[in-house]
Scaffold this active site. Sequence first.
Site, PDB file in Angstrom:
ATOM      1  N   LYS A   1      -4.223   8.181   6.133  1.00 16.31           N
ATOM      2  CA  LYS A   1      -4.137   7.837   8.228  1.00 16.31           C
ATOM      3  C   LYS A   1      -2.657   9.126   8.721  1.00 16.31           C
ATOM      4  O   LYS A   1      -2.211   8.679   9.782  1.00 16.31           O
ATOM      5  CB  LYS A   1      -4.084   6.144   8.335  1.00 16.31           C
ATOM      6  CG  LYS A   1      -4.289   5.303   7.435  1.00 16.31           C
ATOM      7  CD  LYS A   1      -4.729   4.600   8.437  1.00 16.31           C
ATOM      8  CE  LYS A   1      -5.344   3.291   7.640  1.00 16.31           C
ATOM      9  NZ  LYS A   1      -5.709   2.959   6.227  1.00 16.31           N
TER      10      LYS A   1
ATOM     11  N   TYR B   1     -11.875  -0.007   9.013  1.00 13.01           N
ATOM     12  CA  TYR B   1     -11.757  -1.647   7.849  1.00 13.01           C
ATOM     13  C   TYR B   1     -12.720  -2.352   8.604  1.00 13.01           C
ATOM     14  O   TYR B   1     -12.259  -2.615   9.692  1.00 13.01           O
ATOM     15  CB  TYR B   1     -10.890  -2.253   7.318  1.00 13.01           C
ATOM     16  CG  TYR B   1      -9.435  -1.253   6.730  1.00 13.01           C
ATOM     17  CD1 TYR B   1      -9.485  -0.902   5.871  1.00 13.01           C
ATOM     18  CD2 TYR B   1      -7.809  -1.225   7.201  1.00 13.01           C
ATOM     19  CE1 TYR B   1      -8.681  -0.254   4.904  1.00 13.01           C
ATOM     20  CE2 TYR B   1      -7.082  -0.687   6.702  1.00 13.01           C
ATOM     21  CZ  TYR B   1      -7.758   0.071   5.392  1.00 13.01           C
ATOM     22  OH  TYR B   1      -6.682   0.944   4.568  1.00 13.01           O
TER      23      TYR B   1
ATOM     24  N   TYR C   1      -6.770  -2.485  13.020  1.00 11.89           N
ATOM     25  CA  TYR C   1      -7.762  -1.238  12.134  1.00 11.89           C
ATOM     26  C   TYR C   1      -9.039  -1.796  12.718  1.00 11.89           C
ATOM     27  O   TYR C   1      -9.838  -1.493  11.657  1.00 11.89           O
ATOM     28  CB  TYR C   1      -7.171  -1.107  10.246  1.00 11.89           C
ATOM     29  CG  TYR C   1      -6.379  -0.669  10.140  1.00 11.89           C
ATOM     30  CD1 TYR C   1      -5.366   0.274  10.633  1.00 11.89           C
ATOM     31  CD2 TYR C   1      -4.769  -2.111  10.083  1.00 11.89           C
ATOM     32  CE1 TYR C   1      -4.227   0.677   9.974  1.00 11.89           C
ATOM     33  CE2 TYR C   1      -3.929  -1.671   9.796  1.00 11.89           C
ATOM     34  CZ  TYR C   1      -3.309  -0.199  10.160  1.00 11.89           C
ATOM     35  OH  TYR C   1      -2.142   0.836   9.481  1.00 11.89           O
TER      36      TYR C   1
ATOM     37  N   TRP D   1      -0.011   3.875  12.321  1.00 10.62           N
ATOM     38  CA  TRP D   1      -0.031   4.390  11.453  1.00 10.62           C
ATOM     39  C   TRP D   1      -0.376   5.165  11.253  1.00 10.62           C
ATOM     40  O   TRP D   1      -2.276   5.973  11.033  1.00 10.62           O
ATOM     41  CB  TRP D   1      -0.883   2.659  10.879  1.00 10.62           C
ATOM     42  CG  TRP D   1      -0.827   2.085   9.386  1.00 10.62           C
ATOM     43  CD1 TRP D   1      -1.075   3.776   8.134  1.00 10.62           C
ATOM     44  CD2 TRP D   1       1.190   2.338   8.745  1.00 10.62           C
ATOM     45  NE1 TRP D   1      -1.092   3.104   6.541  1.00 10.62           N
ATOM     46  CE2 TRP D   1       0.847   2.528   7.074  1.00 10.62           C
ATOM     47  CE3 TRP D   1       1.624   1.657   8.765  1.00 10.62           C
ATOM     48  CZ2 TRP D   1       1.698   2.130   6.046  1.00 10.62           C
ATOM     49  CZ3 TRP D   1       3.264   1.300   8.103  1.00 10.62           C
ATOM     50  CH2 TRP D   1       2.128   1.520   6.932  1.00 10.62           C
TER      51      TRP D   1
ATOM     52  N   GLU E   1       0.383  -0.893  14.490  1.00  8.72           N
ATOM     53  CA  GLU E   1       0.258  -0.312  13.958  1.00  8.72           C
ATOM     54  C   GLU E   1      -1.508  -0.499  14.304  1.00  8.72           C
ATOM     55  O   GLU E   1      -2.198  -1.378  14.047  1.00  8.72           O
ATOM     56  CB  GLU E   1      -0.424  -0.762  12.051  1.00  8.72           C
ATOM     57  CG  GLU E   1       1.155  -1.176  11.705  1.00  8.72           C
ATOM     58  CD  GLU E   1       1.055  -1.519   9.983  1.00  8.72           C
ATOM     59  OE1 GLU E   1      -0.188  -0.917   9.050  1.00  8.72           O
ATOM     60  OE2 GLU E   1       1.646  -1.812   8.731  1.00  8.72           O
TER      61      GLU E   1
ATOM     62  N   ASN F   1      -0.548  -5.871  13.651  1.00  7.99           N
ATOM     63  CA  ASN F   1      -1.392  -4.501  13.056  1.00  7.99           C
ATOM     64  C   ASN F   1      -3.257  -4.688  13.534  1.00  7.99           C
ATOM     65  O   ASN F   1      -3.111  -5.872  12.640  1.00  7.99           O
ATOM     66  CB  ASN F   1      -1.211  -5.002  11.864  1.00  7.99           C
ATOM     67  CG  ASN F   1       0.834  -3.862  11.614  1.00  7.99           C
ATOM     68  OD1 ASN F   1       1.178  -3.590  12.176  1.00  7.99           O
ATOM     69  ND2 ASN F   1       1.656  -4.719  10.455  1.00  7.99           N
TER      70      ASN F   1
ATOM     71  N   ASP G   1       0.979  -1.614   0.076  1.00  6.73           N
ATOM     72  CA  ASP G   1       0.329  -0.054  -0.097  1.00  6.73           C
ATOM     73  C   ASP G   1       0.941   1.123  -0.402  1.00  6.73           C
ATOM     74  O   ASP G   1       0.653   1.821   1.089  1.00  6.73           O
ATOM     75  CB  ASP G   1      -0.946  -0.078   1.165  1.00  6.73           C
ATOM     76  CG  ASP G   1      -1.713   1.064   1.192  1.00  6.73           C
ATOM     77  OD1 ASP G   1      -2.221   1.526  -0.100  1.00  6.73           O
ATOM     78  OD2 ASP G   1      -2.043   1.891   2.166  1.00  6.73           O
TER      79      ASP G   1
ATOM     80  N   ASN H   1       6.697  -8.053   7.195  1.00  2.00           N
ATOM     81  CA  ASN H   1       4.712  -7.332   7.384  1.00  2.00           C
ATOM     82  C   ASN H   1       3.943  -8.035   6.824  1.00  2.00           C
ATOM     83  O   ASN H   1       4.142  -8.105   5.297  1.00  2.00           O
ATOM     84  CB  ASN H   1       5.355  -5.736   7.018  1.00  2.00           C
ATOM     85  CG  ASN H   1       3.927  -5.135   7.809  1.00  2.00           C
ATOM     86  OD1 ASN H   1       3.731  -4.940   8.794  1.00  2.00           O
ATOM     87  ND2 ASN H   1       3.172  -5.008   6.455  1.00  2.00           N
ATOM     88  N   GLU H   2       2.927  -8.476   7.413  1.00  9.30           N
ATOM     89  CA  GLU H   2       1.246  -9.308   7.410  1.00  9.30           C
ATOM     90  C   GLU H   2       1.900 -10.045   5.729  1.00  9.30           C
ATOM     91  O   GLU H   2       1.612  -9.484   4.467  1.00  9.30           O
ATOM     92  CB  GLU H   2       1.238  -7.956   6.624  1.00  9.30           C
ATOM     93  CG  GLU H   2       0.026  -6.491   7.570  1.00  9.30           C
ATOM     94  CD  GLU H   2       0.261  -5.605   7.301  1.00  9.30           C
ATOM     95  OE1 GLU H   2      -0.824  -6.362   6.394  1.00  9.30           O
ATOM     96  OE2 GLU H   2      -1.063  -5.246   8.264  1.00  9.30           O
TER      97      GLU H   2
HETATM   98  C1  BDP Z   1      -1.647  -2.021   7.092  1.00  9.37           C
HETATM   99  C2  BDP Z   1      -0.606  -2.416   5.987  1.00  9.37           C
HETATM  100  C3  BDP Z   1       0.250  -0.875   5.214  1.00  9.37           C
HETATM  101  C4  BDP Z   1      -0.687   0.133   4.838  1.00  9.37           C
HETATM  102  C5  BDP Z   1      -2.405  -0.282   6.241  1.00  9.37           C
HETATM  103  C6  BDP Z   1      -3.149   0.750   5.326  1.00  9.37           C
HETATM  104  O1  BDP Z   1       0.981  -3.169   6.662  1.00  9.37           O
HETATM  105  O2  BDP Z   1       0.906  -1.277   4.300  1.00  9.37           O
HETATM  106  O3  BDP Z   1      -0.977   1.398   4.458  1.00  9.37           O
HETATM  107  O4  BDP Z   1      -2.448  -1.585   6.269  1.00  9.37           O
HETATM  108  O5  BDP Z   1      -4.261   0.036   4.906  1.00  9.37           O
HETATM  109  O6  BDP Z   1      -2.098  -3.482   6.855  1.00  9.37           O
HETATM  110  O7  BDP Z   1      -3.433   2.200   5.758  1.00  9.37           O
END
Ligand code: BDP
Length: 580
Positions: free
Chosen positions: A538, A434, A430, A519, A474, A428, A144, A377-378
């Site tokens: 973000k 999301y 969200y 993040w 994150e 990480n 991303d 990462n991920e």
């Molecule tokens: C995470 C990723 C990061 C993305 C972020 C996002 O590690 O690279 O930019 O999500 O969606 O899963 O903002």
Amino acid sequence: MLYPQNNAHRRAYKLDGYWEFKKDPTAEGEALGWARGIDNTRTIAVPASWNEQANELYHYHGIAWYQTSFALNENDINERVVLRFSSVQYGAAVFINGHFAGEDRAPYLPFEWDVSDLVRSGDNLLVVKVNGEPLNEEPVRICDFYGYAGIDRHVFVCALPKAHITDIAVRAGADGKASIRVTASGEGNDAAVTAKIGDVPCALSKNGGCYTGELRLQNYERWSLENPALYPVNITLFDNGRAADSYKLKTGFRDIAVSGRQILLNGKPVYLKGFDKHEDFCVLGKGLSYALNVRDFDLMKWTGANSFRTSHYPYSEELLDLADREGFLVIDEAPFAGMDGTQFNDPKTCEKAVEYMKRLIDRDKNHPCVISYSIGNECDTADAASKKFFLPVIDAARQLDTRPLTYVAWTKPDEDNIYQYVDIIGLNRYYGWYPYENWPGSAAPGNIDAAVKQMDDCLRDFERVYTAPLIVTEFGADTIAGLHSTFMLQFSEEFQANFLRSYIRLIKRHPAVAGMHVWNFADFSTEQSPGRVMGNKKGVFTRERAPKQAAFILRREWLGESDDGLFCRGGGGAFKIPGE
Ligand code: BDP
């Protein structure tokens, strides 16, 4: 690999400036003899990504050719001449005076070749064929973030003595002891190496292929967040009874360790507060800028941050130098983001990953700021095949360095195959941003209360399964600077401020968590898509580094600023209203 430097024995010419540039969309340059020189070119600046330097280049990710020339004198060509690229996205084939000098595809890492046989006194033509995107078999993905391409860090031509130092490794501990290992090349059997840290000298003894020694400082200050004391390390190589080469680097005396749920700096628990970053700025793309680095550290300090992660690739050596000076703790990430079965099941890709991990450690081992290497990462580490990729990477890292290893992901605690092999678990998450369709009971986007509850459950689940320190690596919410709402709506500054504050307060309540990285530090450019409003928003700062409301919330959470302080203090100290 040593960073180029100038001293009595070494000369390093930086090739920054305006170069010539030509796109090669049909990959015919080689057949047309472009290695011997290109014409009908346009001007391009080095270092910088090419994409934002011209309208016609923004969307271009194919092959491109760069050209410049450099002059050497008689003294230079009688020495060992080395050509060094600090990083080229995504790989370069290099030609000097029409002859092939070397090819390297390592993402965001330096490479160099001895080009003594190819150079001459006077002008030399340098032509570089650059791949605008990674090859499939390379263990690197543009996730991303925008696929900026080109020569984005410095290029050097160096004249080194024939007998020269090739590498230096210094490990300096909180007890004032330092062990030093030096490798050299081209020296005779009776060669010798001496080292000096501060005023304390040390003769190194020859041990197999290298020179090693230990010394201890009596009066010294430890490298810490409050006082990032650095000491000069001077290394001299003697050959035929005279000083043939020397090199100077800086070290900091400090210990880093993981114990139980804590990260210990000099034996004391340290809590990471800070950000994930990107190398990303207007016009420069991923290009190195000293001024931008200084500005970013100023702003990070202003929020109360003490650390950051180089998501999702190795950042410039110059940035790590600054972190050493400023006293920042860095999680130094390898470029393995978003890997899945395609990469795990390809032995060549796995081999490359080991090579790049070793090269990252080789480059960064002397930085006191680097407290941990993130191995990725991920990646799809719910897939058992991920072990084929990561276990050799972990093994290689452990053989080269004692620093704790981190792995950063979104996998569930019981399904992940890699967390159990590292020292720090990076999460990480969200929730509330999301929709996590595959997570039962996932908080609806925008519902901060439900998100916090879900984050709490997540941390408890991890605390049950793992004994290592957790870091929330994150969490964040896209926010368009200038959008406001009293309704707590996604994308508004108020939403981001509240979202981050709620997460931070929850995270602080979990003693198993050793730190948090928001993040992201600043908005950054991404591939365009319906979910990205000219990039990922973000950032706590805009791409131009203006603060959003959340930046002031971080100050309050991380520095304990009062509400008054939010409005009455500048970054540089107390701001007095005239007459008050
Ligand atoms: C995470 C990723 C990061 C993305 C972020 C996002 O590690 O690279 O930019 O999500 O969606 O899963 O903002």
